[in-house]
Design a protein around this motif. Sequence first.
Motif, PDB file in Angstrom:
ATOM      1  N   ILE A  99      -1.933 -11.490 -10.019  1.00 56.64           N
ATOM      2  CA  ILE A  99      -0.805 -11.034  -8.960  1.00 56.64           C
ATOM      3  C   ILE A  99      -0.842 -11.869  -7.811  1.00 56.64           C
TER       4      ILE A  99
ATOM      5  N   ALA B 271       0.915  -1.203   0.053  1.00 52.74           N
ATOM      6  CA  ALA B 271      -0.116  -0.052  -0.019  1.00 52.74           C
ATOM      7  C   ALA B 271       0.837   1.299   0.036  1.00 52.74           C
TER       8      ALA B 271
ATOM      9  N   SER C  24       5.294  -2.089 -13.621  1.00 49.68           N
ATOM     10  CA  SER C  24       5.776  -1.424 -12.206  1.00 49.68           C
ATOM     11  C   SER C  24       6.996  -1.067 -12.342  1.00 49.68           C
TER      12      SER C  24
ATOM     13  N   TYR D 269       2.977   1.349  -3.592  1.00 50.35           N
ATOM     14  CA  TYR D 269       2.279   1.507  -4.778  1.00 50.35           C
ATOM     15  C   TYR D 269       1.385   2.834  -4.747  1.00 50.35           C
TER      16      TYR D 269
ATOM     17  N   GLY E 149       5.330 -11.165  -2.830  1.00 51.54           N
ATOM     18  CA  GLY E 149       4.592 -10.760  -1.773  1.00 51.54           C
ATOM     19  C   GLY E 149       3.308 -11.118  -1.760  1.00 51.54           C
TER      20      GLY E 149
ATOM     21  N   SER F 277       9.814  -8.382  -6.192  1.00 53.84           N
ATOM     22  CA  SER F 277      10.065  -9.665  -6.667  1.00 53.84           C
ATOM     23  C   SER F 277       8.941 -10.483  -7.197  1.00 53.84           C
TER      24      SER F 277
HETATM   25  P1  ADP Z   1       6.099  -7.003  -5.769  1.00 59.59           P
HETATM   26  O1  ADP Z   1       5.236  -5.846  -4.731  1.00 59.59           O
HETATM   27  O2  ADP Z   1       7.351  -7.590  -5.075  1.00 59.59           O
HETATM   28  O3  ADP Z   1       6.235  -6.738  -7.136  1.00 59.59           O
HETATM   29  P2  ADP Z   1       3.405  -8.415  -4.857  1.00 59.59           P
HETATM   30  O4  ADP Z   1       3.328 -10.065  -5.200  1.00 59.59           O
HETATM   31  O5  ADP Z   1       3.634  -7.900  -3.615  1.00 59.59           O
HETATM   32  O6  ADP Z   1       5.152  -8.384  -5.697  1.00 59.59           O
HETATM   33  O7  ADP Z   1       2.573  -7.695  -5.712  1.00 59.59           O
HETATM   34  C1  ADP Z   1       2.454  -8.008  -7.252  1.00 59.59           C
HETATM   35  C2  ADP Z   1       2.117  -7.197  -8.019  1.00 59.59           C
HETATM   36  O8  ADP Z   1       0.552  -6.630  -7.375  1.00 59.59           O
HETATM   37  C3  ADP Z   1       2.987  -5.872  -7.566  1.00 59.59           C
HETATM   38  O9  ADP Z   1       4.131  -5.946  -8.624  1.00 59.59           O
HETATM   39  C4  ADP Z   1       2.167  -4.707  -7.978  1.00 59.59           C
HETATM   40  O10 ADP Z   1       2.213  -4.211  -9.269  1.00 59.59           O
HETATM   41  C5  ADP Z   1       0.578  -5.059  -7.692  1.00 59.59           C
HETATM   42  N1  ADP Z   1       0.275  -4.421  -6.350  1.00 59.59           N
HETATM   43  C6  ADP Z   1       0.179  -5.364  -5.105  1.00 59.59           C
HETATM   44  N2  ADP Z   1      -0.385  -4.550  -4.300  1.00 59.59           N
HETATM   45  C7  ADP Z   1      -0.714  -3.237  -4.833  1.00 59.59           C
HETATM   46  C8  ADP Z   1      -1.301  -2.061  -4.317  1.00 59.59           C
HETATM   47  N3  ADP Z   1      -1.718  -1.825  -3.224  1.00 59.59           N
HETATM   48  N4  ADP Z   1      -1.665  -1.071  -5.480  1.00 59.59           N
HETATM   49  C9  ADP Z   1      -1.238  -1.209  -6.379  1.00 59.59           C
HETATM   50  N5  ADP Z   1      -0.535  -2.280  -6.880  1.00 59.59           N
HETATM   51  C10 ADP Z   1      -0.514  -3.344  -6.380  1.00 59.59           C
END
Ligand code: ADP
Length: 490
Positions: A428, A385, A438, A388, A446, A443
């Motif tokens: 995602i 949060a 992004s 992004y 998460g 990675s």
């Molecule tokens: P990372 O953050 O390491 O890329 P995550 O698995 O945490 O990996 O998230 C995957 C993707 O989802 C992120 O690359 C991002 O594009 C999107 N994402 C995750 N959380 C958010 C958020 N709160 N707002 C916008 N996009 C998000």
Amino acid sequence: MRNEDQYKIDLEICPMPVLLVSSTGEIMRTNRRLNDLFGFAHKELVGQQIEVLVPEEVRDHHPDLRDAFFEVPTRRGMGTGRDLYGVRKDGHTIPVEIGLDPVEFHGSVMVMVSVVDIRERKSNEAMIRRALDAASSAMIQVSDSGLIELVNSRANDLFGYPAGELIGQPIESLVPDRYRRRHRVYRASYENDRTTRSMGRGRDLFGIRKNGTEFPIEIGLTPVEGMDHLSTMATIIDISDRRRREQHIARKNAELRRLNEELLQFAYSASHDLKAPLASIVGLLTCCEKDLTAGDVEEATANIGRSKMLADRLAKRIEDMLLLAKSDMVDATWEDIDIASRVEQIWSTLDHYGVTLVTDFRHTAPLRTIGARLDVVLENLISNAIKYREESAEENIVKVETSDGPEAFHLSVEDNGIGIPEEYRDRIFNLFQRVADSHQPGSGLGLALTKKNVTHLHGAIALESRPGKTVFAVTLPQGRSLTQKDRETA
Ligand code: ADP
């Protein structure tokens, strides 16, 4: 010879204890065998009421039984289905079998009572019963017509019946309803091929208790030859525990298979994901070499800086991967969680980049869950949060909210950041999935980690997103409402 003398002789030559009783219950004659059996002297019983030989518990009721007999005097055994006892002069009771024969004596109808002393038989029966009751298996003897003849105490306990209640009942009363018809057919086929063997080879067998609950069993059958009919001794073993263990092993095997598949996928993705930045680092270092050969220290320094940054990211990625690999091995301690302090603690470890944390905790009972797993969920959702956020927004906010019901606990993490494009929303949560453009370091692990931990906690995670509003809503069952099995697999 007078009629009376004839009776005297008949009574004496009779090989069993007998006595002659009038319709009013007066003992008219006894033979020596009867006197000996009950410990009375010759003629001592004559003139007394038959009730002197009847145990005290039934003595009052006995005249009624006697009257009933004399209403329709017929030759028959006495007390069918009941254990009969006689009382000796010394007060001891002895088990007996009694036959009744109406006879005419002095112009009136009387009854000739023949008594069989069954003490030896009873003592043998008691010995057999003790042996059966000492057996660790449940045993039930069934006649060839399917009626229960003998039940040891282990079998009564197993099926939840008081002693004696099953005797005379069809064996099908211990078979669940849906198998009853078939059971009769199997029994008939067994009667044609009576051998010692286990029952229902290849089929799952179930018994049903008096209270209606079913349980899995294993049954061994042994033919038994009685005096006048054939029976079968069924030895029954409750295999509920074994079944539970088998199911537990099957679950563990399935889990192992899933973990293996995941590991394989992980290994493929990891090698693929790590190769690219490694290749970039090698490329940058090759440039450095060239820069140094050319004496361009400034460019070399810049390239070393870039490769350092890449190496740092790589290190972070490897750390994340290790976290993911370890996430199946978390110590599953269920505890009451203080969400406010957990959120505060996680917030304090993160870089905030000017983002404001807003909390609204409306839950009434503390969440009971595995703290280590909840931390992973909170940390990833809150750090995403922040990560992004929409740089151009007036104020960046992360809102953590909670509420609860009797069975579930709701937790949501909301931000007013850039949002997640529709086409990425399904993906995602998978390993290494990132939104293509992004710009933030990451990675793509998460959310996979978050989902994995929520699943371990038997919960669910949902996503709602548009530019300016992204909400991850997590629903967790309250730990205390979960079964022991659920808790073990968390
Ligand atoms: P990372 O953050 O390491 O890329 P995550 O698995 O945490 O990996 O998230 C995957 C993707 O989802 C992120 O690359 C991002 O594009 C999107 N994402 C995750 N959380 C958010 C958020 N709160 N707002 C916008 N996009 C998000």
